[in-house]
Scaffold this motif. Structure first.
Motif, PDB file in Angstrom:
ATOM      1  N   GLU A 193     -17.395  62.162  25.113  1.00 19.43           N
ATOM      2  CA  GLU A 193     -16.120  61.493  24.817  1.00 19.43           C
ATOM      3  C   GLU A 193     -16.017  60.180  25.596  1.00 19.43           C
ATOM      4  N   PRO A 194     -15.750  59.082  24.903  1.00 20.99           N
ATOM      5  CA  PRO A 194     -15.572  57.806  25.595  1.00 20.99           C
ATOM      6  C   PRO A 194     -14.324  57.814  26.487  1.00 20.99           C
ATOM      7  N   PHE A 195     -14.327  56.938  27.473  1.00 20.03           N
ATOM      8  CA  PHE A 195     -13.224  56.849  28.429  1.00 20.03           C
ATOM      9  C   PHE A 195     -11.880  56.687  27.720  1.00 20.03           C
ATOM     10  N   ILE A 196     -11.794  55.737  26.787  1.00 14.77           N
ATOM     11  CA  ILE A 196     -10.512  55.465  26.137  1.00 14.77           C
ATOM     12  C   ILE A 196      -9.995  56.685  25.385  1.00 14.77           C
ATOM     13  N   GLU A 197     -10.874  57.459  24.796  1.00 15.57           N
ATOM     14  CA  GLU A 197     -10.429  58.655  24.074  1.00 15.57           C
ATOM     15  C   GLU A 197      -9.895  59.708  25.046  1.00 15.57           C
ATOM     16  N   ILE A 245     -10.127  57.052  39.396  1.00 19.60           N
ATOM     17  CA  ILE A 245      -9.948  57.019  37.945  1.00 19.60           C
ATOM     18  C   ILE A 245     -11.179  57.581  37.245  1.00 19.60           C
ATOM     19  N   VAL A 246     -12.345  57.175  37.695  1.00 19.76           N
ATOM     20  CA  VAL A 246     -13.589  57.680  37.099  1.00 19.76           C
ATOM     21  C   VAL A 246     -13.714  59.184  37.329  1.00 19.76           C
ATOM     22  N   ALA A 247     -13.317  59.663  38.503  1.00 20.59           N
ATOM     23  CA  ALA A 247     -13.389  61.098  38.794  1.00 20.59           C
ATOM     24  C   ALA A 247     -12.499  61.900  37.836  1.00 20.59           C
ATOM     25  N   VAL A 248     -11.296  61.391  37.549  1.00 25.48           N
ATOM     26  CA  VAL A 248     -10.407  62.072  36.599  1.00 25.48           C
ATOM     27  C   VAL A 248     -11.065  62.105  35.218  1.00 25.48           C
ATOM     28  N   TYR A 249     -11.619  60.992  34.809  1.00 24.66           N
ATOM     29  CA  TYR A 249     -12.312  60.935  33.512  1.00 24.66           C
ATOM     30  C   TYR A 249     -13.434  61.962  33.448  1.00 24.66           C
ATOM     31  N   LEU A 250     -14.282  61.992  34.458  1.00 23.34           N
ATOM     32  CA  LEU A 250     -15.420  62.920  34.441  1.00 23.34           C
ATOM     33  C   LEU A 250     -14.967  64.377  34.432  1.00 23.34           C
ATOM     34  N   LYS A 251     -13.867  64.650  35.086  1.00 18.05           N
ATOM     35  CA  LYS A 251     -13.349  66.026  35.137  1.00 18.05           C
ATOM     36  C   LYS A 251     -12.772  66.472  33.793  1.00 18.05           C
ATOM     37  N   HIS A 252     -12.132  65.562  33.077  1.00 17.80           N
ATOM     38  CA  HIS A 252     -11.368  65.939  31.880  1.00 17.80           C
ATOM     39  C   HIS A 252     -12.023  65.588  30.554  1.00 17.80           C
ATOM     40  N   ALA A 271      -1.403  59.933  39.077  1.00 19.28           N
ATOM     41  CA  ALA A 271      -1.215  60.867  40.189  1.00 19.28           C
ATOM     42  C   ALA A 271      -2.323  60.747  41.223  1.00 19.28           C
ATOM     43  N   ILE A 272      -3.559  60.685  40.798  1.00 16.15           N
ATOM     44  CA  ILE A 272      -4.660  60.635  41.757  1.00 16.15           C
ATOM     45  C   ILE A 272      -4.695  59.305  42.493  1.00 16.15           C
ATOM     46  N   VAL A 273      -4.397  58.221  41.809  1.00 15.35           N
ATOM     47  CA  VAL A 273      -4.381  56.917  42.476  1.00 15.35           C
ATOM     48  C   VAL A 273      -3.271  56.889  43.526  1.00 15.35           C
ATOM     49  N   VAL A 279      -8.617  48.748  45.766  1.00 14.38           N
ATOM     50  CA  VAL A 279      -9.089  48.775  44.382  1.00 14.38           C
ATOM     51  C   VAL A 279     -10.337  49.646  44.195  1.00 14.38           C
ATOM     52  N   PRO A 280     -11.377  49.515  45.032  1.00 16.82           N
ATOM     53  CA  PRO A 280     -12.567  50.365  44.808  1.00 16.82           C
ATOM     54  C   PRO A 280     -12.256  51.861  44.848  1.00 16.82           C
ATOM     55  N   ASP A 281     -11.421  52.310  45.791  1.00 15.58           N
ATOM     56  CA  ASP A 281     -11.058  53.729  45.858  1.00 15.58           C
ATOM     57  C   ASP A 281     -10.269  54.148  44.620  1.00 15.58           C
ATOM     58  N   ALA A 282      -9.399  53.268  44.141  1.00 18.11           N
ATOM     59  CA  ALA A 282      -8.623  53.582  42.943  1.00 18.11           C
ATOM     60  C   ALA A 282      -9.548  53.741  41.734  1.00 18.11           C
ATOM     61  N   ILE A 283     -10.509  52.848  41.596  1.00 15.26           N
ATOM     62  CA  ILE A 283     -11.447  52.932  40.472  1.00 15.26           C
ATOM     63  C   ILE A 283     -12.274  54.213  40.557  1.00 15.26           C
TER      64      ILE A 283
END
Length: 75
Positions: free
Chosen positions: A49-53, A37-44, A65-67, A30-34
């Motif tokens: 922009e909030p996470f949900i958007e 997920i945060v890395a994808v958010y920060l990249k894109h 894909a990354i998970v 779980v920690p690696d998956a989270i």
């Protein structure tokens, strides 16, 4: 025991249930998956922009894909 990660849910007046990213994860994954997920958010994300958007704009596939890539990577 496994844990499901869901993204895209909304607890506002626009209530929505999040979608699963894939099969359940072992607790130690779980920690690696989270982090992934945060890395994808920060990249894109767009500036401020909030996470949900970001999730709504780019969809779940980049997160899924990354998970999956991290889970199946050699140790």
């Amino acid at each position: 025991e496994s844990y499901q990660i869901t993204l895209g849910g909304d607890a506002t007046l626009n209530a929505a249930i999040g979608e699963r990213l894939g099969p359940g994860l072992d607790a130690e994954d779980v920690p690696d998956a989270i982090e992934s997920i945060v890395a994808v958010y920060l990249k894109h994300r767009a500036p401020s922009e909030p996470f949900i958007e970001t999730v709504r704009r780019i969809g779940l596939e980049p997160f899924k894909a990354i998970v999956q890539e991290k889970l199946h990577a050699p140790a």
